[in-house]
Design a protein around this motif. Structure first.
Motif, mmCIF file in Angstrom:
data_model
loop_
_atom_site.group_PDB
_atom_site.id
_atom_site.type_symbol
_atom_site.label_atom_id
_atom_site.label_comp_id
_atom_site.label_asym_id
_atom_site.label_seq_id
_atom_site.Cartn_x
_atom_site.Cartn_y
_atom_site.Cartn_z
ATOM 1 N N VAL A 29 -59.656 72.951 82.672
ATOM 2 C CA VAL A 29 -59.423 74.125 83.522
ATOM 3 C C VAL A 29 -58.919 73.692 84.888
ATOM 4 O O VAL A 29 -57.987 74.300 85.441
ATOM 5 N N ILE A 30 -59.498 72.645 85.433
ATOM 6 C CA ILE A 30 -59.036 72.152 86.737
ATOM 7 C C ILE A 30 -57.594 71.675 86.648
ATOM 8 O O ILE A 30 -56.771 71.976 87.523
ATOM 9 N N ILE A 31 -57.268 70.952 85.585
ATOM 10 C CA ILE A 31 -55.894 70.466 85.420
ATOM 11 C C ILE A 31 -54.918 71.642 85.295
ATOM 12 O O ILE A 31 -53.850 71.653 85.903
ATOM 13 N N GLY A 32 -55.290 72.631 84.522
ATOM 14 C CA GLY A 32 -54.393 73.754 84.276
ATOM 15 C C GLY A 32 -54.202 74.683 85.453
ATOM 16 O O GLY A 32 -53.142 75.293 85.603
ATOM 17 N N ARG A 33 -55.184 74.811 86.304
ATOM 18 C CA ARG A 33 -55.109 75.801 87.386
ATOM 19 C C ARG A 33 -54.699 75.230 88.733
ATOM 20 O O ARG A 33 -54.459 76.001 89.656
ATOM 21 N N SER A 34 -54.651 73.908 88.861
ATOM 22 C CA SER A 34 -54.368 73.356 90.187
ATOM 23 C C SER A 34 -52.888 73.039 90.338
ATOM 24 O O SER A 34 -52.184 72.727 89.379
ATOM 25 N N ASP A 35 -52.441 73.126 91.574
ATOM 26 C CA ASP A 35 -51.070 72.781 91.923
ATOM 27 C C ASP A 35 -51.010 71.474 92.707
ATOM 28 O O ASP A 35 -49.937 70.916 92.878
ATOM 29 N N VAL A 36 -52.139 71.001 93.158
ATOM 30 C CA VAL A 36 -52.213 69.800 93.974
ATOM 31 C C VAL A 36 -52.464 68.594 93.064
ATOM 32 O O VAL A 36 -53.276 68.647 92.142
ATOM 33 N N LEU A 37 -51.745 67.511 93.316
ATOM 34 C CA LEU A 37 -51.850 66.323 92.476
ATOM 35 C C LEU A 37 -53.259 65.730 92.488
ATOM 36 O O LEU A 37 -53.763 65.289 91.458
ATOM 37 N N GLU A 38 -53.916 65.746 93.640
ATOM 38 C CA GLU A 38 -55.259 65.166 93.734
ATOM 39 C C GLU A 38 -56.247 65.910 92.847
ATOM 40 O O GLU A 38 -57.120 65.304 92.231
ATOM 41 N N LEU A 39 -56.130 67.232 92.790
ATOM 42 C CA LEU A 39 -57.016 68.009 91.926
ATOM 43 C C LEU A 39 -56.711 67.770 90.450
ATOM 44 O O LEU A 39 -57.609 67.769 89.617
ATOM 45 N N LYS A 40 -55.448 67.566 90.117
ATOM 46 C CA LYS A 40 -55.098 67.252 88.737
ATOM 47 C C LYS A 40 -55.687 65.896 88.332
ATOM 48 O O LYS A 40 -56.157 65.726 87.210
ATOM 49 N N ILE A 41 -55.668 64.947 89.241
ATOM 50 C CA ILE A 41 -56.266 63.634 88.968
ATOM 51 C C ILE A 41 -57.775 63.770 88.808
ATOM 52 O O ILE A 41 -58.366 63.162 87.911
ATOM 53 N N LEU A 42 -58.398 64.573 89.654
ATOM 54 C CA LEU A 42 -59.834 64.819 89.527
ATOM 55 C C LEU A 42 -60.158 65.480 88.195
ATOM 56 O O LEU A 42 -61.116 65.103 87.514
ATOM 57 N N GLY A 43 -59.357 66.458 87.794
ATOM 58 C CA GLY A 43 -59.559 67.108 86.503
ATOM 59 C C GLY A 43 -59.411 66.138 85.346
ATOM 60 O O GLY A 43 -60.175 66.179 84.379
ATOM 61 N N ALA A 44 -58.424 65.245 85.433
ATOM 62 C CA ALA A 44 -58.239 64.247 84.383
ATOM 63 C C ALA A 44 -59.420 63.290 84.322
ATOM 64 O O ALA A 44 -59.861 62.905 83.229
ATOM 65 N N ALA A 45 -59.955 62.925 85.480
ATOM 66 C CA ALA A 45 -61.117 62.036 85.501
ATOM 67 C C ALA A 45 -62.341 62.710 84.885
ATOM 68 O O ALA A 45 -63.092 62.088 84.117
ATOM 69 N N ILE A 46 -62.533 63.983 85.184
ATOM 70 C CA ILE A 46 -63.653 64.727 84.602
ATOM 71 C C ILE A 46 -63.463 64.864 83.093
ATOM 72 O O ILE A 46 -64.419 64.724 82.317
ATOM 73 N N LEU A 47 -62.235 65.124 82.671
ATOM 74 C CA LEU A 47 -61.941 65.228 81.240
ATOM 75 C C LEU A 47 -62.228 63.923 80.518
ATOM 76 O O LEU A 47 -62.889 63.912 79.467
ATOM 77 N N ILE A 48 -61.785 62.812 81.070
ATOM 78 C CA ILE A 48 -62.020 61.507 80.448
ATOM 79 C C ILE A 48 -63.504 61.179 80.418
ATOM 80 O O ILE A 48 -64.015 60.664 79.416
ATOM 81 N N ALA A 49 -64.217 61.490 81.499
ATOM 82 C CA ALA A 49 -65.659 61.238 81.523
ATOM 83 C C ALA A 49 -66.389 62.074 80.484
ATOM 84 O O ALA A 49 -67.313 61.595 79.809
ATOM 85 N N GLY A 50 -65.982 63.326 80.319
ATOM 86 C CA GLY A 50 -66.595 64.183 79.309
ATOM 87 C C GLY A 50 -66.344 63.680 77.903
ATOM 88 O O GLY A 50 -67.246 63.666 77.066
ATOM 89 N N LEU A 51 -65.124 63.260 77.620
ATOM 90 C CA LEU A 51 -64.811 62.730 76.296
ATOM 91 C C LEU A 51 -65.536 61.418 76.021
ATOM 92 O O LEU A 51 -66.002 61.165 74.911
ATOM 93 N N TYR A 52 -65.642 60.571 77.044
ATOM 94 C CA TYR A 52 -66.380 59.314 76.889
ATOM 95 C C TYR A 52 -67.859 59.599 76.611
ATOM 96 O O TYR A 52 -68.454 58.991 75.730
ATOM 97 N N CYS A 53 -68.415 60.532 77.349
ATOM 98 C CA CYS A 53 -69.815 60.908 77.145
ATOM 99 C C CYS A 53 -70.019 61.488 75.751
ATOM 100 O O CYS A 53 -71.024 61.209 75.097
#
Length: 71
Positions: A29-53
Motif C-alpha cells: 500500500v505504501i509503494i502504491g500510494r506514494s509519489d516520493v522515492l523515499e517512501l517507496k523505498i520504505l514500502g519496499a523494505a517493509i514488504l521484504i521484511a514481511g515476506l522474510y518474516c
C-alpha cells in the motif's frame, strides 16, 4: 483446565504468519500510494521484511518446539 501446549504454539505460528502478511500488504500500500522515492523505498523494505518474516519465523518456531527424538 489442562490444555495441550501444541494448541498455543500453533496459534502463535499462525498469528506470526498473519502479522507478516499484514506487514507485506502494508508495504504494498505504501509503494502504491506514494509519489516520493523515499517512501517507496520504505514500502519496499517493509514488504521484504514481511515476506522474510513469513518465510523464516514459523519454521524457526517449529524447529525450536520440535519434540526431541527418543533415545
Amino acid at each position: 483446565m489442562n490444555q495441550d501446549p501444541a494448541r498455543g504454539r500453533y496459534y502463535a505460528m499462525i498469528s506470526t504468519q498473519i502479522a507478516a502478511v499484514a506487514g507485506a500488504v502494508f508495504g504494498l500500500v505504501i509503494i502504491g500510494r506514494s509519489d516520493v522515492l523515499e517512501l517507496k523505498i520504505l514500502g519496499a523494505a517493509i514488504l521484504i521484511a514481511g515476506l522474510y518474516c513469513l518465510a523464516v519465523v514459523p519454521r524457526a518456531l517449529a524447529r525450536k518446539w520440535r519434540t526431541p527424538p527418543a533415545p
